[in-house]
Design a protein around this motif. Sequence first.
Motif, PDB file in Angstrom:
ATOM      1  N   THR A 174       0.820  -1.215   0.000  1.00 30.91           N
ATOM      2  CA  THR A 174       0.000   0.000   0.000  1.00 30.91           C
ATOM      3  C   THR A 174       0.851   1.262   0.000  1.00 30.91           C
ATOM      4  OG1 THR A 174      -1.684  -1.187   1.264  1.00 30.91           O
ATOM      5  CG2 THR A 174      -1.842   1.197   1.233  1.00 30.91           C
ATOM      6  N   VAL A 175       1.922   1.242   0.785  1.00 31.07           N
ATOM      7  CA  VAL A 175       2.750   2.447   0.928  1.00 31.07           C
ATOM      8  C   VAL A 175       3.619   2.689  -0.297  1.00 31.07           C
ATOM      9  CG1 VAL A 175       4.630   3.502   2.267  1.00 31.07           C
ATOM     10  CG2 VAL A 175       2.764   2.297   3.442  1.00 31.07           C
ATOM     11  N   PHE A 176       4.281   1.655  -0.792  1.00 28.11           N
ATOM     12  CA  PHE A 176       5.261   1.827  -1.874  1.00 28.11           C
ATOM     13  C   PHE A 176       4.714   1.431  -3.253  1.00 28.11           C
ATOM     14  CE2 PHE A 176       7.770   1.161   2.017  1.00 28.11           C
ATOM     15  CZ  PHE A 176       8.544   2.317   1.996  1.00 28.11           C
ATOM     16  N   ARG A 177       3.529   0.859  -3.298  1.00 25.19           N
ATOM     17  CA  ARG A 177       2.906   0.436  -4.559  1.00 25.19           C
ATOM     18  C   ARG A 177       3.826  -0.483  -5.363  1.00 25.19           C
ATOM     19  NH1 ARG A 177       1.063   6.033  -7.176  1.00 25.19           N
ATOM     20  NH2 ARG A 177       3.193   6.535  -6.567  1.00 25.19           N
ATOM     21  N   ALA A 178       4.634  -1.280  -4.647  1.00 29.67           N
ATOM     22  CA  ALA A 178       5.588  -2.177  -5.311  1.00 29.67           C
ATOM     23  C   ALA A 178       5.426  -3.577  -4.740  1.00 29.67           C
ATOM     24  CB  ALA A 178       7.012  -1.673  -5.110  1.00 29.67           C
ATOM     25  N   SER A 179       4.833  -4.476  -5.507  1.00 31.26           N
ATOM     26  CA  SER A 179       4.602  -5.834  -5.007  1.00 31.26           C
ATOM     27  C   SER A 179       5.908  -6.591  -4.812  1.00 31.26           C
ATOM     28  CB  SER A 179       3.687  -6.595  -5.973  1.00 31.26           C
ATOM     29  OG  SER A 179       4.258  -6.639  -7.270  1.00 31.26           O
ATOM     30  N   GLY A 180       6.899  -6.339  -5.692  1.00 37.77           N
ATOM     31  CA  GLY A 180       8.185  -7.019  -5.559  1.00 37.77           C
ATOM     32  C   GLY A 180       8.872  -6.678  -4.253  1.00 37.77           C
ATOM     33  N   LEU A 181       8.841  -5.397  -3.891  1.00 39.12           N
ATOM     34  CA  LEU A 181       9.446  -4.969  -2.629  1.00 39.12           C
ATOM     35  C   LEU A 181       8.705  -5.587  -1.448  1.00 39.12           C
ATOM     36  CD1 LEU A 181      11.447  -3.148  -1.086  1.00 39.12           C
ATOM     37  CD2 LEU A 181       9.714  -1.324  -1.186  1.00 39.12           C
ATOM     38  N   ALA A 182       7.375  -5.623  -1.526  1.00 39.82           N
ATOM     39  CA  ALA A 182       6.570  -6.195  -0.433  1.00 39.82           C
ATOM     40  C   ALA A 182       6.887  -7.677  -0.257  1.00 39.82           C
ATOM     41  CB  ALA A 182       5.087  -5.988  -0.733  1.00 39.82           C
ATOM     42  N   ILE A 183       6.997  -8.409  -1.372  1.00 41.60           N
ATOM     43  CA  ILE A 183       7.293  -9.843  -1.283  1.00 41.60           C
ATOM     44  C   ILE A 183       8.705 -10.063  -0.752  1.00 41.60           C
ATOM     45  CG2 ILE A 183       7.622 -11.949  -2.636  1.00 41.60           C
ATOM     46  CD1 ILE A 183       5.486 -10.858  -4.578  1.00 41.60           C
ATOM     47  N   GLY A 184       9.668  -9.335  -1.325  1.00 41.61           N
ATOM     48  CA  GLY A 184      11.063  -9.522  -0.932  1.00 41.61           C
ATOM     49  C   GLY A 184      11.310  -9.192   0.528  1.00 41.61           C
ATOM     50  N   LEU A 185      10.809  -8.048   0.984  1.00 38.00           N
ATOM     51  CA  LEU A 185      11.042  -7.635   2.362  1.00 38.00           C
ATOM     52  C   LEU A 185      10.329  -8.550   3.359  1.00 38.00           C
ATOM     53  CD1 LEU A 185      12.533  -5.575   4.023  1.00 38.00           C
ATOM     54  CD2 LEU A 185      10.565  -4.041   3.866  1.00 38.00           C
ATOM     55  N   SER A 186       9.112  -8.964   3.027  1.00 35.44           N
ATOM     56  CA  SER A 186       8.362  -9.851   3.916  1.00 35.44           C
ATOM     57  C   SER A 186       9.048 -11.211   4.025  1.00 35.44           C
ATOM     58  CB  SER A 186       6.931 -10.029   3.401  1.00 35.44           C
ATOM     59  OG  SER A 186       6.265  -8.800   3.345  1.00 35.44           O
ATOM     60  N   MET A 187       9.530 -11.732   2.888  1.00 35.30           N
ATOM     61  CA  MET A 187      10.228 -13.007   2.917  1.00 35.30           C
ATOM     62  C   MET A 187      11.531 -12.914   3.698  1.00 35.30           C
ATOM     63  SD  MET A 187       8.430 -15.300   1.438  1.00 35.30           S
ATOM     64  CE  MET A 187       7.138 -14.451   2.328  1.00 35.30           C
ATOM     65  N   PHE A 188      12.226 -11.777   3.524  1.00 37.48           N
ATOM     66  CA  PHE A 188      13.484 -11.577   4.251  1.00 37.48           C
ATOM     67  C   PHE A 188      13.238 -11.604   5.758  1.00 37.48           C
ATOM     68  CE2 PHE A 188      16.297  -8.526   6.429  1.00 37.48           C
ATOM     69  CZ  PHE A 188      17.511  -9.176   6.225  1.00 37.48           C
ATOM     70  N   ILE A 189      12.189 -10.907   6.198  1.00 35.66           N
ATOM     71  CA  ILE A 189      11.884 -10.871   7.633  1.00 35.66           C
ATOM     72  C   ILE A 189      11.462 -12.251   8.125  1.00 35.66           C
ATOM     73  CG2 ILE A 189      10.218  -9.970   9.318  1.00 35.66           C
ATOM     74  CD1 ILE A 189      10.362  -7.314   7.845  1.00 35.66           C
ATOM     75  N   MET A 190      10.690 -12.985   7.301  1.00 37.13           N
ATOM     76  CA  MET A 190      10.236 -14.310   7.713  1.00 37.13           C
ATOM     77  C   MET A 190      11.415 -15.253   7.928  1.00 37.13           C
ATOM     78  SD  MET A 190       7.536 -16.875   5.850  1.00 37.13           S
ATOM     79  CE  MET A 190       8.678 -17.519   4.643  1.00 37.13           C
TER      80      MET A 190
END
Length: 262
Positions: A174-190
């Motif tokens: 929602t904030v960055f309008r970038a699905s790739g960033l959302a997937i990458g960062l979420s996976m990194f944290i997981m």
Amino acid sequence: MSNFTALIHNENIKIYSRVRTWIMLIILAVFSAFLPAMMYYTAGGSSSLMGTWDSFQMVVSVVFFLNTIFIVVVAADSVAGEFTWGTIKMLLIRPWSRSQILLSKYISIVLFSFLCTAVLIVFGLASSLIFASPTGNMPSSIAAWSPAEYSFMDLLCRYITLFLTVTLAFMISTVFRASGLAIGLSMFIMFAQGIFAALLNPDVFEWAKYLIFTHMDLSVYLGSDIGPGGATLGFSIAVLAAYYIVFLAVSWFVFRKRDVAG
């Protein structure tokens, strides 16, 4: 209310009309059913078969990572995809508020997470009942928990972690309008939460007990009343709830204020 229900239905159509959604569900079903079958055919004999609940716990520990990844992919694409495809303007000119639109997207993702987890449970448990031994030869529970109770409590702990990870992906989308960033960062944290929890040990750093990484694995409380840094289950839940509220608040604030005129 009926209009809002229609909005949720519309968001569900967007999710389930895509081929990738059904591929994800099929992969979850196949892997959940395949692992107990593989253990059955590779075991040296009936005496070395795993117990039913041990087999189910093994399925959950392996396939739940896939479950989280698939739901994060859908969550990351929910808002960012509207901007990528240019459909966000068409959505906003309809007679629904921005809060209703965002809430309908979030509810649709939560419903999808329920479905994916249910597929994992049904196929994993059914396959374990068929291919694993009713008694088994391995210890499968901790302390006072029965094998079934422990398996589902462990599953609940994993789902809470999934819920936070997916909400984080939804916020980044929602904030960055970038699905790739959302997937990458979420996976990194997981995948890196364990490393951060070890490096920023709350027994050493007092402030670390307020970090989300310290409390994402609630399964530690299945075997003990004391968690990382001497925290209790209530304290860990309070910290996770605070981060959850922040993630949603940031998502709602940015989406309501975003200019889509350009």
